[in-house]
Design a protein around this motif. Sequence first.
Motif, PDB file in Angstrom:
ATOM      1  N   THR A   5      30.187  40.152  51.913  1.00  0.00           N
ATOM      2  CA  THR A   5      29.753  40.423  50.466  1.00  0.00           C
ATOM      3  C   THR A   5      29.971  38.985  49.751  1.00  0.00           C
ATOM      4  O   THR A   5      30.797  38.022  50.020  1.00  0.00           O
ATOM      5  CB  THR A   5      30.688  41.304  49.833  1.00  0.00           C
ATOM      6  OG1 THR A   5      32.055  40.922  49.814  1.00  0.00           O
ATOM      7  CG2 THR A   5      30.526  42.707  50.392  1.00  0.00           C
ATOM      8  N   THR A  57      29.743  39.738  43.718  1.00  0.00           N
ATOM      9  CA  THR A  57      29.805  41.130  44.200  1.00  0.00           C
ATOM     10  C   THR A  57      31.294  41.555  44.185  1.00  0.00           C
ATOM     11  O   THR A  57      31.841  42.461  43.649  1.00  0.00           O
ATOM     12  CB  THR A  57      29.196  41.459  45.498  1.00  0.00           C
ATOM     13  OG1 THR A  57      27.634  41.199  45.543  1.00  0.00           O
ATOM     14  CG2 THR A  57      29.445  43.060  45.622  1.00  0.00           C
ATOM     15  N   ARG A  58      32.249  40.642  44.638  1.00  0.00           N
ATOM     16  CA  ARG A  58      33.678  40.833  44.925  1.00  0.00           C
ATOM     17  C   ARG A  58      34.172  40.773  43.269  1.00  0.00           C
ATOM     18  O   ARG A  58      34.934  41.674  43.093  1.00  0.00           O
ATOM     19  CB  ARG A  58      34.244  39.833  45.746  1.00  0.00           C
ATOM     20  CG  ARG A  58      34.008  40.304  47.317  1.00  0.00           C
ATOM     21  CD  ARG A  58      35.190  39.343  48.121  1.00  0.00           C
ATOM     22  NE  ARG A  58      35.038  38.008  47.795  1.00  0.00           N
ATOM     23  CZ  ARG A  58      33.867  37.278  48.596  1.00  0.00           C
ATOM     24  NH1 ARG A  58      33.252  37.696  49.630  1.00  0.00           N
ATOM     25  NH2 ARG A  58      33.832  35.757  48.376  1.00  0.00           N
ATOM     26  N   ALA A  59      33.830  39.929  42.580  1.00  0.00           N
ATOM     27  CA  ALA A  59      34.235  39.664  41.390  1.00  0.00           C
ATOM     28  C   ALA A  59      33.737  40.936  40.464  1.00  0.00           C
ATOM     29  O   ALA A  59      34.568  41.441  39.581  1.00  0.00           O
ATOM     30  CB  ALA A  59      33.950  38.302  40.646  1.00  0.00           C
ATOM     31  N   GLY A 109      33.368  43.816  41.606  1.00  0.00           N
ATOM     32  CA  GLY A 109      34.069  45.037  42.075  1.00  0.00           C
ATOM     33  C   GLY A 109      35.660  45.027  41.504  1.00  0.00           C
ATOM     34  O   GLY A 109      36.004  45.927  40.949  1.00  0.00           O
ATOM     35  N   ARG A 110      36.066  43.769  41.370  1.00  0.00           N
ATOM     36  CA  ARG A 110      37.417  43.569  40.685  1.00  0.00           C
ATOM     37  C   ARG A 110      37.414  44.123  39.278  1.00  0.00           C
ATOM     38  O   ARG A 110      38.386  44.449  38.674  1.00  0.00           O
ATOM     39  CB  ARG A 110      38.109  42.213  41.090  1.00  0.00           C
ATOM     40  CG  ARG A 110      38.439  41.945  42.458  1.00  0.00           C
ATOM     41  CD  ARG A 110      39.082  40.771  42.639  1.00  0.00           C
ATOM     42  NE  ARG A 110      38.609  39.331  42.056  1.00  0.00           N
ATOM     43  CZ  ARG A 110      37.730  38.824  42.967  1.00  0.00           C
ATOM     44  NH1 ARG A 110      37.683  38.982  44.184  1.00  0.00           N
ATOM     45  NH2 ARG A 110      37.132  37.548  42.592  1.00  0.00           N
ATOM     46  N   VAL A 111      36.529  43.852  38.613  1.00  0.00           N
ATOM     47  CA  VAL A 111      36.235  44.048  37.154  1.00  0.00           C
ATOM     48  C   VAL A 111      35.845  45.550  36.980  1.00  0.00           C
ATOM     49  O   VAL A 111      36.370  46.178  36.048  1.00  0.00           O
ATOM     50  CB  VAL A 111      35.313  43.092  36.614  1.00  0.00           C
ATOM     51  CG1 VAL A 111      35.172  43.677  35.148  1.00  0.00           C
ATOM     52  CG2 VAL A 111      35.660  41.765  36.504  1.00  0.00           C
ATOM     53  N   VAL A 168      36.155  48.204  39.108  1.00  0.00           N
ATOM     54  CA  VAL A 168      37.255  49.234  39.438  1.00  0.00           C
ATOM     55  C   VAL A 168      38.286  49.571  38.229  1.00  0.00           C
ATOM     56  O   VAL A 168      38.586  50.749  37.938  1.00  0.00           O
ATOM     57  CB  VAL A 168      38.078  48.857  40.596  1.00  0.00           C
ATOM     58  CG1 VAL A 168      39.187  49.766  40.789  1.00  0.00           C
ATOM     59  CG2 VAL A 168      37.201  49.084  41.870  1.00  0.00           C
ATOM     60  N   PRO A 169      38.944  48.465  37.857  1.00  0.00           N
ATOM     61  CA  PRO A 169      40.000  48.819  36.473  1.00  0.00           C
ATOM     62  C   PRO A 169      39.238  49.510  35.371  1.00  0.00           C
ATOM     63  O   PRO A 169      39.751  50.404  34.701  1.00  0.00           O
ATOM     64  CB  PRO A 169      40.492  47.515  35.945  1.00  0.00           C
ATOM     65  CG  PRO A 169      40.179  46.490  37.427  1.00  0.00           C
ATOM     66  CD  PRO A 169      38.976  47.172  38.158  1.00  0.00           C
TER      67      PRO A 169
END
Length: 279
Positions: free
Chosen positions: A3, A7-9, A11-13, A15-16
């Motif tokens: 990924t 995309t990873r960044a 996702g990290r934003v 989810v919370p």
Amino acid sequence: MATSPVTRAAGRVAVPVLGLFWLAVTTVPFLFMVMTTFKTQQESYASSVWALPEGLNFVNYADVLSGPFLAYLKNSVMVVVISVLLIVLISAMAAYAFARMRFRFNEALFGLIVAGMIVPIHITLVPIYLMTRDMGLYDSPFALVGPYVATSLPISVFILTEFMRQIPKELEEAARLDGCGPFAIFFKIFLPLSGPGLSTVAIYNAIMLWNEFIFAYVLTSSTSTRTLPLAIWDYQGQYSSNIPAILAVVTLTSLPLVVAYAFGQEKIVKGMMAGSVKG
């Protein structure tokens, strides 16, 4: 396939943010309910719905507890405890038979029981009412035990059957070599090893039956026999309802469920997932 950092960044934003959003969706109605219980009936009509109460007024709780609430509570506890014990015992024995014993029409009977999950309980109200009346059980807490057990068995048997199918056959074979019969194997091996599944069935059905309304409304009529979901009817009239008192009843009724789920949520999730993963 790797990924991208974007995309990873994201996702990290996300989810919370989604977690906080869902927390608000589930928490705000409960806080609103509790907040309203501290208002007087006049205050609830005169002020905004979301206005904070003028003070910690416990008159609604005192009014509820001084009425027939404790009788409703006693009936609910008695009916739910008896029903859940019967559900766990009957469904565990049936699940052991379906999971481990080979007999004619095994799969057909199991499918027939599981098919009971798709039958709407409302279509059974009239025959159950007539049968309860003819048996002389109408308007008694015990009138609810039979329907509660019957309507809860399909999902309970399904959960426990899938759970018991994963117990290693070597344990059963070793017990047979030691001279254990079916009942000894069930009570000494399968019942203890099915603890998470039994906990799931017990907690799930306790929550469902604690909130059950329609059977309690149809099969009981007097204050001394009714359960907690019917306590709300004491605080509504033909032309008006005591909203703060009703929400005080709902708050007191939901507290046991909140406590039970807080301590048992892990077992519920594990038990529900147990039958979905093989190996």
